[in-house]
Design a protein around this motif. Structure first.
Motif, PDB file in Angstrom:
ATOM      1  N   ASP A  54     116.951  52.091  -7.020  1.00 36.19           N
ATOM      2  CA  ASP A  54     116.342  53.006  -7.984  1.00 36.19           C
ATOM      3  C   ASP A  54     115.037  52.494  -8.570  1.00 36.19           C
ATOM      4  O   ASP A  54     114.217  53.284  -9.034  1.00 36.19           O
ATOM      5  N   LYS A  58     115.557  65.514  -9.316  1.00 32.62           N
ATOM      6  CA  LYS A  58     114.702  64.713  -8.459  1.00 32.62           C
ATOM      7  C   LYS A  58     113.670  63.959  -9.286  1.00 32.62           C
ATOM      8  O   LYS A  58     113.678  64.016 -10.509  1.00 32.62           O
ATOM      9  N   TRP A  59     112.753  63.262  -8.586  1.00 30.40           N
ATOM     10  CA  TRP A  59     111.782  62.399  -9.255  1.00 30.40           C
ATOM     11  C   TRP A  59     110.367  62.827  -8.889  1.00 30.40           C
ATOM     12  O   TRP A  59     110.112  63.310  -7.790  1.00 30.40           O
ATOM     13  N   THR A 100     113.324  62.298  -3.661  1.00 33.81           N
ATOM     14  CA  THR A 100     114.776  62.222  -3.860  1.00 33.81           C
ATOM     15  C   THR A 100     115.194  61.019  -4.689  1.00 33.81           C
ATOM     16  O   THR A 100     116.240  61.048  -5.326  1.00 33.81           O
ATOM     17  N   ASN A 101     114.375  59.933  -4.709  1.00 34.13           N
ATOM     18  CA  ASN A 101     114.696  58.776  -5.536  1.00 34.13           C
ATOM     19  C   ASN A 101     113.409  58.028  -5.877  1.00 34.13           C
ATOM     20  O   ASN A 101     112.328  58.357  -5.365  1.00 34.13           O
TER      21      ASN A 101
END
Length: 307
Positions: free
Chosen positions: A179, A241-242, A281-282
């Motif tokens: 992460d 999401k990011w 997605t990350n």
């Protein structure tokens, strides 16, 4: 009555004095004896800030240092390593996140000189940890081992291995590594600054709280055709999401221009127009976009949730 005088006594005294002076001079010319035992761990050196690929690292004497990242295999002998911010020398426990194996390492060099790795291990240390020749994911934690273990490492030996980390904790550490941004130090890695942003325009409006701002980009001199509006991500596409928050502008035209240059989108937040890249997605997938934004001069850019 006159006593006999021994005229050889003054000469003998002179010879003894000269010999003593020569011996003292010879002793003073001896090389200094190298520190051994606990004295070999002092003085502890922190050092001045330095830059690696545009990122400034500031060494700090942090006792509770605990971070995850990538290890690489470099130079050095014995069970030693190199670190960017911890004082030298100091001792750390390094855990291989693939196996849970943990060893004690003596940090005695600055490095690695790449932002892709958090620590550089000597070949002997990597071998004891069973790391591949290219390194691998690790946890590094500063410790204060007993003098007997310090002595083993100072003499080129190995300290007893620690208890292997349980799989439950390894899963947590692997998730933490996945992460976090590989371009930034872990939260416990010490003080880190980045390349200063461009000078701000005093006339720019005060930014909204918790939102990075930069001066409005000047309009194109030769173009009269308005820049095409960048795609604005819909809520259904970004949920959970990011994104990379590049900057916020008081002018919609300026925001659109920057978004067009970076391939991002524009969205309105109150009186400001935000430029964002993504969604991803990350955080790991968003890291290259973050680096792209910072290389373009937006040093306040950051990864954040798209929600």
């Amino acid at each position: 009555m006159r006593f006999p005088v021994n005229h050889s006594l003054p000469l003998a005294a002179l010879i003894l004095t000269a010999a003593g002076s020569a011996f003292a001079a010879e002793r003073s010319a001896d090389p200094p004896i190298a520190a051994s035992g606990p004295a070999a761990d002092y003085p502890v050196v922190v050092g001045e800030p330095f830059t690696v690929d545009g990122q400034v690292w500031t060494p700090v004497d942090q006792l509770n240092y605990d971070a995850v990242g990538q290890a690489i295999v470099g130079d050095g002998s014995g069970i030693t390593g190199a670190h960017k911010t911890l004082p030298l020398p100091c001792y750390v426990e390094v855990t291989a996140l693939d196996s849970g194996r943990t060893i004690l390492v003596r940090l005695e060099r600055r490095g690695p000189m790449t932002n892709a790795a958090i620590v550089e291990l000597s070949p002997d240390a990597a071998s004891q940890l069973n790391l591949a020749a290219t390194g691998g994911p690790i946890r590094i934690r500063r410790v204060n081992p007993p003098e007997a273990e310090r002595a083993l490492l100072r003499q080129g030996g190995r300290a007893p291995e620690r208890m292997e980390t349980p799989e439950g904790l390894l899963k947590v550490l692997r998730r933490k590594l996945a992460d976090q941004s590989p371009l930034l130090p872990a939260p416990a890695a010490g003080t880190v600054t980045t390349t200063p942003p461009p000078a701000r325009n005093p006339s720019t409006s005060t930014p909204a709280p918790a939102m990075p701002t930069v001066p409005d980009a000047p309009p194109a001199a030769a173009s009269t055709k308005p820049a095409p509006e960048a795609a604005r991500p819909r809520a259904s596409e970004t949920r959970g999401k990011w994104v990379v928050q590049v900057a916020a502008f008081s002018s919609q035209a300026s925001a659109r221009k920057v978004a067009g240059q970076l391939g991002g989108g524009v969205s309105q937040a109150g009186r400001f127009w935000r430029v964002r890249l993504g969604p991803y997605t990350n955080r790991a997938q968003a890291a290259p976009a973050l680096e792209k934004a910072r290389r373009a001069g937006y040093s306040d850019a950051r990864i954040q949730s798209a929600e």
